[in-house]
Design an enzyme around this catalytic site. Structure first.
Site, PDB file in Angstrom:
ATOM      1  N   HIS A 101      34.092 107.048 -11.893  1.00 39.61           N
ATOM      2  CA  HIS A 101      35.429 106.681 -12.382  1.00 39.61           C
ATOM      3  C   HIS A 101      35.209 105.549 -13.381  1.00 39.61           C
ATOM      4  O   HIS A 101      34.273 104.752 -13.222  1.00 39.61           O
ATOM      5  CB  HIS A 101      36.319 106.109 -11.279  1.00 39.61           C
ATOM      6  CG  HIS A 101      36.521 106.973 -10.080  1.00 39.61           C
ATOM      7  ND1 HIS A 101      35.607 107.067  -9.062  1.00 39.61           N
ATOM      8  CD2 HIS A 101      37.565 107.757  -9.718  1.00 39.61           C
ATOM      9  CE1 HIS A 101      36.069 107.883  -8.124  1.00 39.61           C
ATOM     10  NE2 HIS A 101      37.255 108.321  -8.498  1.00 39.61           N
ATOM     11  N   ASP A 104      34.470 102.257 -11.854  1.00 36.92           N
ATOM     12  CA  ASP A 104      33.221 102.131 -11.078  1.00 36.92           C
ATOM     13  C   ASP A 104      32.140 101.494 -11.940  1.00 36.92           C
ATOM     14  O   ASP A 104      31.226 100.864 -11.418  1.00 36.92           O
ATOM     15  CB  ASP A 104      32.649 103.502 -10.666  1.00 36.92           C
ATOM     16  CG  ASP A 104      33.562 104.298  -9.776  1.00 36.92           C
ATOM     17  OD1 ASP A 104      34.408 103.690  -9.097  1.00 36.92           O
ATOM     18  OD2 ASP A 104      33.430 105.542  -9.767  1.00 36.92           O
ATOM     19  N   ASP A 307      39.496 111.158   5.748  1.00 37.06           N
ATOM     20  CA  ASP A 307      38.389 111.579   4.900  1.00 37.06           C
ATOM     21  C   ASP A 307      37.196 110.654   5.175  1.00 37.06           C
ATOM     22  O   ASP A 307      37.125 109.565   4.625  1.00 37.06           O
ATOM     23  CB  ASP A 307      38.906 111.388   3.462  1.00 37.06           C
ATOM     24  CG  ASP A 307      38.086 112.072   2.415  1.00 37.06           C
ATOM     25  OD1 ASP A 307      37.205 112.860   2.774  1.00 37.06           O
ATOM     26  OD2 ASP A 307      38.345 111.805   1.228  1.00 37.06           O
ATOM     27  N   ASP A 309      34.033 111.252   4.516  1.00 33.34           N
ATOM     28  CA  ASP A 309      33.039 111.311   3.431  1.00 33.34           C
ATOM     29  C   ASP A 309      31.611 111.109   3.937  1.00 33.34           C
ATOM     30  O   ASP A 309      30.862 110.255   3.434  1.00 33.34           O
ATOM     31  CB  ASP A 309      33.339 110.240   2.365  1.00 33.34           C
ATOM     32  CG  ASP A 309      34.509 110.607   1.467  1.00 33.34           C
ATOM     33  OD1 ASP A 309      34.836 111.795   1.358  1.00 33.34           O
ATOM     34  OD2 ASP A 309      35.092 109.684   0.850  1.00 33.34           O
TER      35      ASP A 309
HETATM   36  C1  XUL Z   1      38.852 110.808  -2.715  1.00 30.66           C
HETATM   37  C2  XUL Z   1      37.905 111.545  -3.578  1.00 30.66           C
HETATM   38  C3  XUL Z   1      37.658 110.946  -4.911  1.00 30.66           C
HETATM   39  C4  XUL Z   1      37.449 111.948  -5.990  1.00 30.66           C
HETATM   40  C5  XUL Z   1      37.345 111.346  -7.366  1.00 30.66           C
HETATM   41  O1  XUL Z   1      39.129 111.436  -1.513  1.00 30.66           O
HETATM   42  O2  XUL Z   1      37.346 112.537  -3.177  1.00 30.66           O
HETATM   43  O3  XUL Z   1      36.560 110.095  -4.798  1.00 30.66           O
HETATM   44  O4  XUL Z   1      36.309 112.717  -5.760  1.00 30.66           O
HETATM   45  O5  XUL Z   1      38.431 110.571  -7.699  1.00 30.66           O
END
Ligand code: XUL
Ligand code: CO
Length: 439
Positions: A101, A104, A307, A309
């Protein structure tokens, strides 16, 4: 330049018997699978935000990981240190792509002008490093969800002024993406949604989001962006209801607003499961609509409603993902971006490496097993056979669109009762998958 990950070696393939934590057990980049090298099936990418920025801070506590890389955080010196760390990391892991992004890669300044100056400076530096190493930008994006101005969304905001800020950010993020020869540009609509319909005009918001995307396409194409735009669906979090709920919803939106020629989907595993689907389901929906663009490779925890991740470790999931990717003819402009972060207590530089080794090995093993399922043929043959009543006779007429309800009703009346449709044999098929996975 001083080495940042000092005690961490270049990671190499040592095979499944290796006990070296800093070696690949399955990812063997040049091994040929179904006629092409593993590294071409698996265009791995590093997500700048998780790997180089996130420290493990959560709603209940501060970060645990030190990502300063020898510089004071929040400075341009730190922004450059992150570039150094990122390129050393990608080199040591053999990762070819990265994603970011806008905010970032630089600390956001008080004015657009100053932020853009910083973006110019750091993207020059990234470009130099790319030329020296051959690393590539998979996709760029603008963060239109963290700054308080986006509390009500970016494209979906109630404020025309905020909408213009979003436009300015997208314009600059596209400039950088093109400058760095990015293959894609992502819209993840984190705040494009609503909390209550008592204050929301849903149709108005959807139209405005589409308009912003249309302007992004027009601008991107005008400056020479030939890659794919992506929507990354997610049903909720941070908003209660997000408009890009899942693949099917996003495809409907893109078609409704005439954006389907320029956009594909970036499917994230943990977003699909939050929508109540399997990862494989959303990949299939995207693929059969010609919109499987790229993948955010991670996994969630089905006991949690958010989420997480995590780095992918579930080989069933990676196998079924790669099965979909192979069947779809591979990822064209897309890749497998690890939108994944270490768990908060895994806070060391070693853990950063081990997370990626886990993720890359899980996908390599998934690729090997998916290819084996396809080469074995029993699953595909079963599916083909299951629909074989449509290959001839009345079934073939239905498929060809050469019949009508009256003819079918007459046919049915003559039959009396149809035969039972044939067993679905789910357990048999699952046992085939197990025997291929664990042989
Ligand atoms: C958030 C997500 C983000 C996108 C990019 O859940 O997945 O990091 O991948 O904005
Ligand atoms: Co993502």
């Amino acid at each position: 330049m001083a080495e940042i990950f000092k005690n961490l070696p270049k990671v190499r393939y040592e095979g499944p018997k290796s006990t070296n934590p800093f070696a690949f057990k399955y990812y063997d980049p040049d091994r040929i699978i179904l006629g092409k090298p593993m590294k071409e099936h698996l265009p791995f990418a590093m997500a700048w935000w998780h790997n180089l920025c996130a420290t493990g801070a959560d709603m209940f506590g501060v970060g645990t990981a030190d990502k300063s890389f020898g510089a004071a955080t929040g400075t341009m010196e730190h922004a450059r240190a992150k570039v150094d760390a990122g390129f050393e990391f990608m080199d040591k892991l053999g990762i070819e792509y990265f994603c970011f992004h806008d905010v970032d890669i630089v600390p956001e300044a008080d004015t657009i002008e100053e932020t853009n100056k910083r973006l110019d400076e750091i993207s020059d530096y990234i470009k130099e490093k790319m030329a020296a190493t051959g690393k590539k930008l998979l996709w760029g994006t603008a963060n239109m969800f963290s700054n308080p101005r986006y509390m009500n969304g970016a494209g979906s905001t109630n404020s025309a002024d905020v909408y213009c800020f979003a436009a300015a950010q997208i314009k600059k993020a596209l400039d950088i993406t093109v400058k760095l020869d990015g293959k894609g540009y992502v819209f993840w609509g984190g705040r494009e949604g609503y909390e209550t319909l008592l204050n929301t005009d849903m149709k108005f918001e959807l139209e405005n989001i589409a308009m912003l995307m249309r302007m992004a396409v027009d601008y991107g194409r005008s400056i020479g962006f030939t890659g794919d735009f992506y929507i990354e669906p997610k049903p909720k979090e941070p908003m209660k209801h997000q408009y890009d709920f899942d693949a099917a919803t996003a495809i409907g939106f893109l078609r409704q607003y005439g954006l389907d020629k320029d956009f594909k989907l970036n499917i994230e595993a943990n977003h699909a499961t939050l929508a109540g689907h399997t990862f494989q389901h959303d990949l299939r929906v995207a693929a059969i609509n010609g919109m499987l663009g790229s993948i955010d490779a991670n996994q969630g925890d089905l006991l949690l409603g958010w989420d997480t991740d995590q780095f992918p470790s579930n080989v069933y999931e990676t196998t079924m993902c790669m099965y979909e990717v192979i069947k779809a003819g591979g990822l064209k402009n897309g890749g497998l971006n690890f939108d994944a972060k270490n768990r908060r207590p895994s806070y060391t530089h070693e853990d950063m490496f081990i997370g990626f080794i886990l993720g890359m090995d899980s996908f390599a093993l998934g690729l090997i097993k998916a290819a084996a399922i396809i080469e074995d043929g029993r699953v595909d043959n079963f599916i083909r056979e299951r629909y074989s009543s449509f290959e001839s006779g009345i079934g073939a007429k239905i498929r060809a669109g050469e019949t009508n309800l009256a003819e079918l009703a007459e046919y049915a009346a003559k039959l009396g009762a149809p035969a039972m449709p044939g067993s679905g044999k789910q357990e048999y098929l699952e046992s085939i998958v197990n025997s291929i996975l664990f042989n």
